[in-house]
Design an enzyme around this catalytic site. Structure first.
Site, PDB file in Angstrom:
ATOM      1  N   ALA A  52       0.701  -1.087  -0.050  1.00 44.22           N
ATOM      2  CA  ALA A  52       0.088   0.029  -0.134  1.00 44.22           C
ATOM      3  C   ALA A  52       0.743   1.235   0.060  1.00 44.22           C
ATOM      4  O   ALA A  52       1.861   1.200   0.489  1.00 44.22           O
ATOM      5  CB  ALA A  52      -0.805  -0.048   1.295  1.00 44.22           C
ATOM      6  N   ASN A 101       8.875   9.153   4.205  1.00 52.92           N
ATOM      7  CA  ASN A 101       7.629   9.917   3.840  1.00 52.92           C
ATOM      8  C   ASN A 101       6.729  10.188   5.002  1.00 52.92           C
ATOM      9  O   ASN A 101       6.665   9.605   6.132  1.00 52.92           O
ATOM     10  CB  ASN A 101       6.854   9.036   2.777  1.00 52.92           C
ATOM     11  CG  ASN A 101       5.497   8.420   3.620  1.00 52.92           C
ATOM     12  OD1 ASN A 101       4.323   8.418   3.958  1.00 52.92           O
ATOM     13  ND2 ASN A 101       6.171   7.012   3.932  1.00 52.92           N
ATOM     14  N   PHE A 105      -1.520  10.001   4.977  1.00 52.69           N
ATOM     15  CA  PHE A 105      -2.977   9.412   4.739  1.00 52.69           C
ATOM     16  C   PHE A 105      -3.767  10.498   3.659  1.00 52.69           C
ATOM     17  O   PHE A 105      -4.928  10.773   4.131  1.00 52.69           O
ATOM     18  CB  PHE A 105      -3.797   9.147   5.987  1.00 52.69           C
ATOM     19  CG  PHE A 105      -3.616   7.770   6.566  1.00 52.69           C
ATOM     20  CD1 PHE A 105      -2.750   6.724   5.929  1.00 52.69           C
ATOM     21  CD2 PHE A 105      -4.419   7.254   7.604  1.00 52.69           C
ATOM     22  CE1 PHE A 105      -2.263   5.840   6.571  1.00 52.69           C
ATOM     23  CE2 PHE A 105      -4.016   6.150   8.070  1.00 52.69           C
ATOM     24  CZ  PHE A 105      -3.031   5.126   7.608  1.00 52.69           C
ATOM     25  N   SER A 204       1.014   3.058  10.675  1.00 58.71           N
ATOM     26  CA  SER A 204       1.584   4.539   9.783  1.00 58.71           C
ATOM     27  C   SER A 204       1.827   5.481  10.940  1.00 58.71           C
ATOM     28  O   SER A 204       1.219   5.661  11.962  1.00 58.71           O
ATOM     29  CB  SER A 204       0.310   5.172   8.889  1.00 58.71           C
ATOM     30  OG  SER A 204       0.973   6.397   8.312  1.00 58.71           O
ATOM     31  N   ASN A 206       2.675   8.659  10.507  1.00 55.97           N
ATOM     32  CA  ASN A 206       2.162   9.735  10.212  1.00 55.97           C
ATOM     33  C   ASN A 206       0.898  10.335  10.350  1.00 55.97           C
ATOM     34  O   ASN A 206       0.426  11.479  10.146  1.00 55.97           O
ATOM     35  CB  ASN A 206       2.315  10.061   8.838  1.00 55.97           C
ATOM     36  CG  ASN A 206       3.661   9.644   8.249  1.00 55.97           C
ATOM     37  OD1 ASN A 206       4.906   9.905   8.790  1.00 55.97           O
ATOM     38  ND2 ASN A 206       4.151   8.687   7.204  1.00 55.97           N
ATOM     39  N   THR A 207       0.058   9.728  11.114  1.00 56.76           N
ATOM     40  CA  THR A 207      -1.181  10.001  11.745  1.00 56.76           C
ATOM     41  C   THR A 207      -1.087   9.877  13.217  1.00 56.76           C
ATOM     42  O   THR A 207      -1.065   8.762  14.031  1.00 56.76           O
ATOM     43  CB  THR A 207      -2.289   9.011  11.226  1.00 56.76           C
ATOM     44  OG1 THR A 207      -2.595   9.254   9.942  1.00 56.76           O
ATOM     45  CG2 THR A 207      -3.729   9.513  11.902  1.00 56.76           C
ATOM     46  N   LYS A 243      -2.025  -4.573   9.526  1.00 52.84           N
ATOM     47  CA  LYS A 243      -0.462  -4.268   9.295  1.00 52.84           C
ATOM     48  C   LYS A 243       0.202  -3.710  10.608  1.00 52.84           C
ATOM     49  O   LYS A 243      -0.370  -2.564  11.159  1.00 52.84           O
ATOM     50  CB  LYS A 243      -0.321  -3.342   8.152  1.00 52.84           C
ATOM     51  CG  LYS A 243       0.924  -3.094   7.366  1.00 52.84           C
ATOM     52  CD  LYS A 243       0.746  -2.152   6.332  1.00 52.84           C
ATOM     53  CE  LYS A 243       2.024  -1.941   5.453  1.00 52.84           C
ATOM     54  NZ  LYS A 243       2.139  -1.268   4.434  1.00 52.84           N
ATOM     55  N   ASN A 272       5.202  -2.089   8.380  1.00 54.19           N
ATOM     56  CA  ASN A 272       5.098  -0.634   7.832  1.00 54.19           C
ATOM     57  C   ASN A 272       6.549  -0.084   8.211  1.00 54.19           C
ATOM     58  O   ASN A 272       7.485  -0.648   8.303  1.00 54.19           O
ATOM     59  CB  ASN A 272       4.131  -0.106   8.667  1.00 54.19           C
ATOM     60  CG  ASN A 272       3.431   0.994   7.911  1.00 54.19           C
ATOM     61  OD1 ASN A 272       3.962   1.794   7.177  1.00 54.19           O
ATOM     62  ND2 ASN A 272       2.257   1.234   7.985  1.00 54.19           N
TER      63      ASN A 272
END
Length: 415
Positions: A52, A101, A105, A204, A206-207, A243, A272
């Site tokens: 993803a 990165n 999202f 993730s 990044n959230t 994940k 991840n």
């Protein structure tokens, strides 16, 4: 796309690659996959899959399958559209062939992605020239809710490709309650009928607050609720994976393994991106950028996490390896650590569209007279491949659980 690395930044290159895929301006792997690479008969023709993050909004699905992947995972997709974090948010660590990165999202949301999936499905059905006239009449009069049922009645995967699977990765909106599972429930209900596999992304970096969902009690509640919701979908139900991050402690991994086994979820993607910065990084000041690190520097951490998870789950759970895979030797390392399938992304960005074919050709040579199925089976408590297949294909208690590779009519499932 390698040719763009000298003239565009990382995000511009990414957008161009998706645009090219959307309009079918990308290469196509026309060489049939060798039987050595088949996973569980020919349910999946090869174990090399797309992670993803590349096609976040389902814009280039067919072009990505055409590159030769065994399964393609789109997303992460959030319920409502959101722009993600401020730019710049993607950085190439060229000396390390890695990427950092912090996209956050960025997503078109469930509704827009569902429209794309529905339109793709309708185009496919309408181009099936062997359909009876009455089927065309049914298609023309069908509603949005009917379309997935039409494809299932034809005995095809939701990927619309024989021997391939389509996965949809579900994420949370940035403003959602950090401890709520509602966004995942919405995703299962709205997009589950278009997927062979659904992936719950709780890892993730990044959230804000997302990784807290991997804490024991919250994680158990999450898995129980998403499994219940998945089981309410009509047959054939998509497989359900979760994940996880590579930055978890041994205690956290043990808690996750227990919760996964108890919940009857179908598998785990390990892993991840990482928030750590290995000492081996050579790309100067960029290594201090905030975000998730992917590519070869992630591999040792992801591989170690996979090995631990394989031991903790004792071969009872399908594991998918992800992190720093660049060649066939990497693929085999993941297989020996317990992965049934592997995913890549960053190496595709650096090495180009021919990467998938390159790895498959290398893998055939590395396997010699061996087959992928048997290589994987050896990592699962020394069971034979027949035992391993039987466990994955079992049909007992099917009303409570649809296994990752549950049979669908109309496909070649010969060994």
């Amino acid at each position: 796309m390698p040719i763009l690395t000298n003239v565009t930044d990382a995000e511009q290159s990414h957008k161009f690659a998706i645009w090219a895929g959307k309009w079918k301006l990308t290469p196509k792997d026309r060489i049939p996959d060798d039987d050595k690479l088949a996973v569980f008969g020919k349910k999946i023709t090869n174990p090399i899959c797309l992670a993803a993050g590349f096609d976040k909004n389902g814009e280039a699905i067919d072009a990505l399958f055409d590159l030769g992947f065994g399964y393609v995972e789109i997303g992460s997709i959030t319920p409502e559209p959101q722009p993600g974090n401020q730019k710049p948010r993607v950085f190439r660590l060229t000396h390390d062939k890695a990427i950092i990165n912090r996209y956050g999202f960025n997503s078109d949301g469930h509704k827009m992605v569902e429209i794309r999936l529905r339109d793709r499905l309708r185009r496919f059905i309408l181009h099936k020239t062997r359909l009876l006239q009455e089927t065309f009449s049914l298609i023309k009069s069908s509603s949005l809710d009917d379309d997935p049922l039409l494809s299932d009645s034809l005995g095809i995967n939701r990927s619309l490709k024989e021997g391939k699977l389509l996965a949809i990765n579900l994420g949370k909106n940035k403003w959602s309650d950090p401890n709520s599972v509602d966004d995942y429930i919405k995703g299962i209900k709205r997009l589950g009928r278009y997927a062979d596999i659904l992936v719950i992304n709780v890892s993730s970096p990044n959230t804000p607050g997302l990784r807290d969902l991997q804490r024991k009690e919250i994680f158990k509640k999450l898995l129980n609720e998403v499994v219940i919701t998945r089981n309410e979908l009509s047959n054939p139900r998509p497989a359900l994976l979760v994940k996880i991050a590579p930055d978890l402690s041994d205690k956290e991994l043990s808690d996750i393994a227990d919760a996964v086994i108890e919940s009857n979820i179908d598998g785990i993607i390990v892993s991840n991106t990482t928030i750590s910065r290995p000492e081996t990084l050579q790309s100067g000041g960029l290594i201090n950028e905030i975000g998730g690190l992917s590519g070869p520097p992630l591999k040792p951490l992801a591989l170690n996490t996979l090995e631990k998870m394989n031991k903790l789950t004792k071969g009872k759970i399908t594991l998918i390896g992800c992190g720093g895979i660049s060649n066939a030797k990497d693929v085999l390392e993941y297989a020996k650590a317990g992965a049934t399938l592997v995913q890549l992304y960053t190496s595709l960005s650096y090495d180009g569209a021919g990467k998938v074919r390159e790895i498959k050709d290398e893998l055939i040579k590395e396997l010699k007279d061996q087959k992928w199925n048997l290589e994987v089976a050896r990592t699962k408590d020394d069971v034979t491949i027949d035992d391993f297949k039987q466990r994955i294909f079992q049909t007992e208690n099917i009303s409570n659980r649809e296994y990752l590779l549950d049979m669908k009519p109309g496909l070649n499932t010969d060994v």
